[in-house]
Design a protein around this motif. Structure first.
Motif, PDB file in Angstrom:
ATOM      1  N   UNK F  48       5.475 -59.803  11.865  1.00 14.27           N
ATOM      2  CA  UNK F  48       3.633 -59.160  11.923  1.00 14.27           C
ATOM      3  C   UNK F  48       3.754 -58.208  12.610  1.00 14.27           C
ATOM      4  N   UNK F  49       4.225 -58.367  13.920  1.00 18.76           N
ATOM      5  CA  UNK F  49       3.955 -57.879  15.358  1.00 18.76           C
ATOM      6  C   UNK F  49       4.433 -55.739  14.902  1.00 18.76           C
ATOM      7  N   UNK F  50       5.707 -56.333  13.674  1.00 17.08           N
ATOM      8  CA  UNK F  50       6.407 -54.610  13.454  1.00 17.08           C
ATOM      9  C   UNK F  50       5.448 -54.383  12.816  1.00 17.08           C
ATOM     10  N   UNK F  51       4.994 -54.844  12.007  1.00 13.49           N
ATOM     11  CA  UNK F  51       4.712 -54.668  10.723  1.00 13.49           C
ATOM     12  C   UNK F  51       3.041 -53.935  11.034  1.00 13.49           C
ATOM     13  N   UNK F  52       2.650 -54.421  11.595  1.00 13.48           N
ATOM     14  CA  UNK F  52       0.828 -54.124  12.737  1.00 13.48           C
ATOM     15  C   UNK F  52       1.488 -52.905  13.390  1.00 13.48           C
ATOM     16  N   UNK F  53       2.142 -52.724  14.213  1.00 17.49           N
ATOM     17  CA  UNK F  53       2.412 -51.160  15.129  1.00 17.49           C
ATOM     18  C   UNK F  53       2.904 -50.336  14.073  1.00 17.49           C
ATOM     19  N   UNK F  54       3.320 -50.792  13.533  1.00 14.68           N
ATOM     20  CA  UNK F  54       4.202 -49.699  12.508  1.00 14.68           C
ATOM     21  C   UNK F  54       2.949 -48.981  11.695  1.00 14.68           C
ATOM     22  N   UNK F  55       2.306 -49.444  11.166  1.00 14.36           N
ATOM     23  CA  UNK F  55       1.193 -49.458  10.835  1.00 14.36           C
ATOM     24  C   UNK F  55       0.159 -48.438  11.486  1.00 14.36           C
ATOM     25  N   UNK F  56      -0.006 -49.110  12.467  1.00  9.36           N
ATOM     26  CA  UNK F  56      -0.797 -48.292  13.637  1.00  9.36           C
ATOM     27  C   UNK F  56      -0.479 -47.072  14.116  1.00  9.36           C
ATOM     28  N   UNK F  57       0.817 -47.294  14.409  1.00 12.60           N
ATOM     29  CA  UNK F  57       1.342 -45.808  14.534  1.00 12.60           C
ATOM     30  C   UNK F  57       1.677 -45.096  13.597  1.00 12.60           C
ATOM     31  N   UNK F  58       1.599 -45.265  12.298  1.00 17.60           N
ATOM     32  CA  UNK F  58       1.717 -44.217  11.086  1.00 17.60           C
ATOM     33  C   UNK F  58       0.527 -43.595  10.986  1.00 17.60           C
ATOM     34  N   UNK F  59      -0.917 -44.060  11.537  1.00 19.52           N
ATOM     35  CA  UNK F  59      -1.687 -44.198  11.242  1.00 19.52           C
ATOM     36  C   UNK F  59      -2.748 -42.999  12.249  1.00 19.52           C
ATOM     37  N   UNK F  60      -2.404 -43.720  13.267  1.00 15.12           N
ATOM     38  CA  UNK F  60      -3.320 -43.554  14.982  1.00 15.12           C
ATOM     39  C   UNK F  60      -2.926 -42.175  15.342  1.00 15.12           C
ATOM     40  N   UNK F  61      -1.005 -42.039  15.099  1.00 16.15           N
ATOM     41  CA  UNK F  61      -0.633 -40.940  16.194  1.00 16.15           C
ATOM     42  C   UNK F  61       0.102 -39.646  14.846  1.00 16.15           C
ATOM     43  N   UNK F  62      -0.715 -39.911  13.318  1.00 13.59           N
ATOM     44  CA  UNK F  62      -0.210 -38.567  12.487  1.00 13.59           C
ATOM     45  C   UNK F  62      -1.165 -37.682  13.481  1.00 13.59           C
ATOM     46  N   UNK F  63      -0.008 -36.194  12.796  1.00 12.67           N
ATOM     47  CA  UNK F  63      -1.028 -35.147  12.718  1.00 12.67           C
ATOM     48  C   UNK F  63      -2.021 -35.326  11.911  1.00 12.67           C
ATOM     49  N   UNK F  64      -3.031 -34.023  11.621  1.00 16.52           N
ATOM     50  CA  UNK F  64      -3.591 -33.794  10.738  1.00 16.52           C
ATOM     51  C   UNK F  64      -4.810 -33.210  11.167  1.00 16.52           C
ATOM     52  N   UNK F  65      -6.383 -33.504   9.571  1.00 14.24           N
ATOM     53  CA  UNK F  65      -6.658 -33.340  10.332  1.00 14.24           C
ATOM     54  C   UNK F  65      -8.490 -33.766  11.140  1.00 14.24           C
ATOM     55  N   UNK F  66      -8.363 -35.116  11.708  1.00  6.28           N
ATOM     56  CA  UNK F  66      -8.517 -35.640  12.195  1.00  6.28           C
ATOM     57  C   UNK F  66      -7.937 -35.507  13.800  1.00  6.28           C
ATOM     58  N   UNK F  67      -9.195 -35.356  14.713  1.00 11.50           N
ATOM     59  CA  UNK F  67      -8.423 -35.771  16.473  1.00 11.50           C
ATOM     60  C   UNK F  67      -8.218 -36.816  16.918  1.00 11.50           C
TER      61      UNK F  67
END
Lengths: 192, 192, 192, 192, 192, 192
Positions: F48-67
């Motif tokens: 669950x730890x791995x899934x949570x932080x994979x999800x977190x990274x996918x969204x929070x580190x993603x380059x995109x329109x949001x700062x």
């Protein structure tokens, strides 16, 4: 950047105010080092200003069973339920100062149920929150719970009356879009 | 049958009270014919009593854009949302008297949205109710709606400040289980 | 001033109505001295009119463990939660009359929790309010509480069924913007 | 496994019931193939039974602007908001049958806002849900929205009255813990 | 009739997807006979897809104190509170299959309080619903209630974590307007 | 005084953890100077730890329109609505750091509606709050409002997905009574 206004209503110049109000404001500036915006935002209606601060002093300066830190906790917890920026930020600072606990302001503001509080203070805030947010359900059983935690009837009155005063205060702050002074954000944040 | 008490806190004897409070109470008795229980229930804390009635006078006796009937409407509608027996019954009577409309007290107490009100007063009560029950959502758009109905900024302050004062008053009444005088139930019920 | 309409839907002339409905309306006029507006507002749909008043009679005129005053309390308390002007004003009058207590109508309408009620009636209204406002949470534990206060299972059915009927009635009154007759505001307000 | 009871109140034997109620129940058994539990659960109070089904027939069998499928949608959507198992399951089946759409019952029960509905039916359910769950806010603007979607005033009455009847019906089902017949779960689930 | 889209966001063609995601999707198609739409709706963001299903597998496939049927109950009950069509319909089918009870999916979706559940499972769903809908009130007393019904601390984590994952999942389904596959509506509806 | 625990569930010793989790934790300690408690509280369930932080990274580190600052605003505002101490305190710090605005963390936490935000960010938070607290009402009109403020469809997905992930995260924090590190309370509070 221009500073946003401290109220969406007009704010009088200090020297246009009645002398007693000028004096009160100068006294707080001397003591605190700055003038909390609530004094300026309410000053445009001198009679209401006088009544508000008379009420405030009667409750917040009153000697009794509640400590200064207890009183600020009530203010912060109920003001957070009303999402009142001025009261949460300003009284969060006072709570940190009076409790000498730099974490307590934010803890009580975000969720008093998980703050580092003993059962007596948790009961105090449960009662205050019920009166603040569902006053129609407040009843004798809430009084009895407080008495059961060792509060006196005068303490109960204080808890209820402070909650009531900030029900007023929170709404005046929302009405005026009252802005907390920047100083309040950092006061009392260091472990002494 | 024994009369139920007017407050769940102790009520001082009139002659034990500070002279200025005795005078205020005698003055209202002379004018009204009886002493509204709020004066007796709050008298046990003289400083808070003085602040409360100073605030009350500053707003309710103030000359301005709102009529006495407008002000009582705000009190009744917001106190009904808080299910406050004292304020709804006592100020329902005042609303009937000031509006010379024997139906308006109950109409506004039960559901102001279906009361016999013009759109301007409906807007006034919409704003008051929002500030009373969801203060965190009250914002500039609510101010603009009021201005659009012809209210001045001073009127807006009055609407908001009266709502705020009775947010306090309703909670003190729930705290003390304040009982309305029987006289209020029937005052102003006859078509003149 | 022109009288506001008693419904936002068309109201048929009495002499256009089916004979049985005319008779029912004449009977109530004879007994009460005026025709409560609910009879006129519902008459445009004769079959629904007949069903509504058959249901009403079956519950409100039924002999059983609940007094007439108990039944009116349920109506007033649940209709107040739904902020229904017609039902609160009309049945508030009936509650004053049946209870011979000129204060009880307003007390129950504003906040039944602080009304002059014994614990058994308080429990009756707690159950009615739960079924009225959060029916999905009503369960066996609510039934048991009522039985514990000495109500029979038939009384429980009556409490629940009256609450249910006025859940319907309140919504029909809101749908039609049904206006209470002026007479109801003052009926039963004097101590006999 | 023993079958759970269909009501938490006693259910009379069919042959103990008044002849007109026996006949009604036999007629529905003949037509439907089984006796929906609502008939059995309400039969213990014959006068209320008669009134309930007279009301039901007056609205649900009435010819008018709403289709049978429209009416069942109102029942399912408002009963789902009240989390009423009997009404959602039984009328979900009728909605599938009348609409000939095996998905619509569940879609409307779970979230009518995302169901496959045209804007007119979405507006119909918006109005019904408002009257069901916040009747005190239902007003002229809701009527106008419906008229703007092409509903007649008689349609508006039907929408409101069906919503009102099921406000009653949902509460009787919660009062009695009324159990849906197992047959309803699968009726109308196949694409024809 | 054209089929409504399965998401309001674009859905990639299978052969454009990274090989591991294609494989996962083919595996589920082989096992289930069709591709549940959640796989297609989330595939446009491969990293999020992988994280979501890794989380899902970690909780839903984990061996522990909760049965597969228990887990699906938590999903259905909390998703129903969020009115999430995809999760209620898809996991309602899984609940019917795993519990071998064709009624349980709809019972839990409409009102888990009246579903055919033992007190232990009722307590499990009470806790899940509290965490789903009022997480700020979830506290030690809720943990203790679960332990008192024989759940281990690992079971409590599972209950809370499944509730948390579907708090995410329900919101992604509302964000994308995710449409349940038609197959889910009928799966598991027959008594075996 | 003994330090209160960081979770109400057991927290594994670092050296008992799988190597990849140890590495991740060491990496964050190196970068941040301390180990945020969320890493320790979730580590007891490695998958669950791995899934949570994979999800977190996918969204929070993603380059995109949001700062980065936009993303933290969404986290703080929605976590405040859920009264989640860990997320409000930790991400309030990140919001101060990324926005280089020492006031913004508290402003958004107490009431984002009165924070110093442009209309575009206000709209972003309105949508996030709706999806967080009333997901069943989130619909196409909310998407359109965001597009009207210049957000792309990918931005909309990011706003919704971050809101969804923290719906999960807030509930895990309430489940575990996760305690914010003391460091977070003061980070980024000074004007640079």
């Amino acid at each position: 950047m221009t500073q946003p206004p401290i109220s969406r209503f007009s704010v009088p110049a200090l020297d246009e105010l009645p002398p007693d109000i000028q004096e009160r404001i100068e006294a707080v500036r001397e003591k605190t080092g700055f003038v909390p915006n609530v004094f300026l935002a309410l000053a445009r209606r001198p009679d209401e200003f006088r009544a508000f601060f008379a009420y405030y002093d009667a409750l917040m300066l009153r000697e009794g069973g509640l400590t200064k830190s207890d009183k600020e906790m009530i203010v912060v917890a109920t003001s957070a339920a009303n999402q009142c920026p001025y009261c949460v930020v300003a009284h969060g600072a006072l709570l940190r100062l009076f409790s000498k606990n730099p974490l307590l302001g934010d803890q009580v503001a975000v969720n008093y149920r998980s703050a580092d509080l003993d059962p007596r203070r948790r009961a105090m805030l449960d009662a205050a929150l019920k009166l603040a947010t569902a006053p129609q359900s407040f009843g004798e059983e809430d009084i009895q719970l407080l008495l059961g935690h060792g509060f006196t009837r005068e303490d109960v009155w204080d808890i209820g009356a402070i909650t009531s005063l900030f029900a007023l205060s929170n709404r005046m702050a929302h009405l005026t879009d009252m802005r907390p002074n920047e100083e309040f954000y950092t006061l009392g944040r260091n472990r002494s």
